[in-house]
Design an enzyme around this catalytic site. Sequence first.
Site, short mmCIF file in Angstrom:
data_model
loop_
_atom_site.label_atom_id
_atom_site.label_comp_id
_atom_site.label_asym_id
_atom_site.label_seq_id
_atom_site.Cartn_x
_atom_site.Cartn_y
_atom_site.Cartn_z
N THR A 49 0.87 -1.26 0.16
CA THR A 49 0.09 -0.12 -0.15
C THR A 49 0.70 1.29 0.03
O THR A 49 1.90 1.17 0.53
CB THR A 49 -0.92 0.07 1.18
OG1 THR A 49 -0.10 0.12 2.52
CG2 THR A 49 -1.65 -1.08 1.32
N GLY A 92 7.63 3.10 -0.53
CA GLY A 92 6.91 2.04 -1.18
C GLY A 92 7.06 1.83 -2.51
O GLY A 92 7.21 0.73 -2.87
N TYR A 111 0.56 12.15 14.78
CA TYR A 111 1.15 11.33 14.03
C TYR A 111 1.90 10.20 14.88
O TYR A 111 1.54 9.01 14.53
CB TYR A 111 2.18 12.12 13.13
CG TYR A 111 2.81 10.98 12.18
CD1 TYR A 111 2.76 10.82 11.12
CD2 TYR A 111 4.54 10.89 12.83
CE1 TYR A 111 3.48 9.63 10.37
CE2 TYR A 111 5.21 10.06 11.87
CZ TYR A 111 4.83 9.40 10.67
OH TYR A 111 5.59 8.63 9.94
P1 NDP Z 1 5.10 9.37 0.65
O1 NDP Z 1 4.25 10.58 0.92
O2 NDP Z 1 6.04 9.47 -0.38
O3 NDP Z 1 4.14 8.01 0.28
C1 NDP Z 1 3.10 7.89 1.33
C2 NDP Z 1 2.21 6.70 0.12
O4 NDP Z 1 0.98 6.46 1.08
C3 NDP Z 1 1.72 7.38 -1.01
O5 NDP Z 1 2.03 6.39 -2.13
C4 NDP Z 1 0.40 7.73 -1.02
O6 NDP Z 1 -0.36 7.48 -2.28
C5 NDP Z 1 -0.08 6.43 0.21
N1 NDP Z 1 -1.25 6.76 1.07
C6 NDP Z 1 -1.28 7.85 1.64
N2 NDP Z 1 -2.62 7.99 2.28
C7 NDP Z 1 -3.44 6.90 1.50
C8 NDP Z 1 -4.55 6.19 1.53
N3 NDP Z 1 -5.49 6.77 2.42
N4 NDP Z 1 -4.83 5.16 0.95
C9 NDP Z 1 -3.75 4.68 0.23
N5 NDP Z 1 -2.76 5.23 -0.03
C10 NDP Z 1 -2.35 6.53 0.77
O7 NDP Z 1 5.86 9.17 2.08
P2 NDP Z 1 6.72 8.15 2.59
O8 NDP Z 1 7.39 7.10 1.67
O9 NDP Z 1 7.73 8.69 3.17
O10 NDP Z 1 5.99 7.20 3.56
C11 NDP Z 1 5.41 5.86 3.64
C12 NDP Z 1 5.62 5.36 4.99
O11 NDP Z 1 6.59 5.59 5.85
C13 NDP Z 1 4.40 6.29 5.85
O12 NDP Z 1 3.39 5.41 6.46
C14 NDP Z 1 5.02 7.07 6.56
O13 NDP Z 1 4.65 7.53 8.09
C15 NDP Z 1 6.42 6.25 6.89
N6 NDP Z 1 7.67 7.05 7.53
C16 NDP Z 1 8.16 7.97 6.54
C17 NDP Z 1 9.22 8.60 7.09
C18 NDP Z 1 10.00 9.64 6.39
O14 NDP Z 1 10.93 10.41 6.99
N7 NDP Z 1 9.81 9.69 5.05
C19 NDP Z 1 9.65 8.20 8.60
C20 NDP Z 1 9.00 7.55 9.44
C21 NDP Z 1 7.81 6.62 8.80
P3 NDP Z 1 -1.49 8.71 -2.61
O15 NDP Z 1 -1.33 10.04 -2.09
O16 NDP Z 1 -1.56 8.37 -3.98
O17 NDP Z 1 -2.66 7.87 -1.84
#
Ligand code: NDP
Length: 249
Positions: free
Chosen positions: A12, A19, A150
Amino acid sequence: MNRLAGKVAVITGGNSGIGLATAKRFQAEGAKVAIAGRSKQTLDEAVKTIGNGVVAVQADVSKLADVDKLYAEVSRRLGKIDILFVNAGIAKFAPLADTSESLYDEQFDTNIKGAYFTVQKALPFLNDGASIILNTSVADSTGNAGTSAYSSTKAALRSLARTAAAELAARGIRVNAVAPGPIATPIFGRTGLPKETIDQWASELVAKVPMKRFGQPEEVAGAVAFLASQDASYITGVEINVDGGVGQL
Ligand code: NDP
């Protein structure tokens, strides 16, 4: 390495950041991959960059009907699932005193309700012996001012890794988590905060990291691929920090 040859993997939030990097890594290790996200545009872009027959499903994980649709589509196109990376998440920051109900709800709906039902609804579609990886955060066990909603969602997700691991061990299904520190992805631009605020916050964040840099999404993908593989066959319920040391040192 071809550790995931013949495996079916679902990610997801596979259309961006961590991802997306993990989708590429899983494919490079031989898996058949399906990604889900809300944005058709970034899903289409991801299909082009990942290539190799990746399956993309437009789904909002906070809507249970969409999660059902995701698994129905994956089941129809790829069959049963061996690897589930529960990665979709959003980050919206505000001090405790200023956190609105909508800011709270939006994050809980995606980061924990969405993640919880992504796991629950996967159960009939998972092969015994499958691997589930939850994307938590170093924020689940630290106290960074301004991140209360968060961080709470991520602490709940950390807990879910433990209870799900306990319940699913009988099926040989392992459940683990990766806890990234600051990783260079589009998430920071999606916080809703002004760029100067984010830049300032990011530099303060990196100053706290012993390795003094942001991590790259590929560095998280490597840990996820390990947990997904048989190299982690006796590991369940753990959380691996991928954080330049900030969560431990
Ligand atoms: P991005 O914003 O690049 O990716 C987030 C992804 O989640 C996107 O593909 C987005 O796609 C998807 N997403 C968000 N909301 C939904 C929803 N309701 N349904 C389906 N898809 C959803 O951020 P990251 O890659 O950084 O984040 C990925 C994970 O890593 C998150 O859970 C984040 O909390 C975690 N994380 C990230 C950190 C960082 O520093 N980057 C640090 C710690 C944790 P779309 O918008 O198309 O829905």
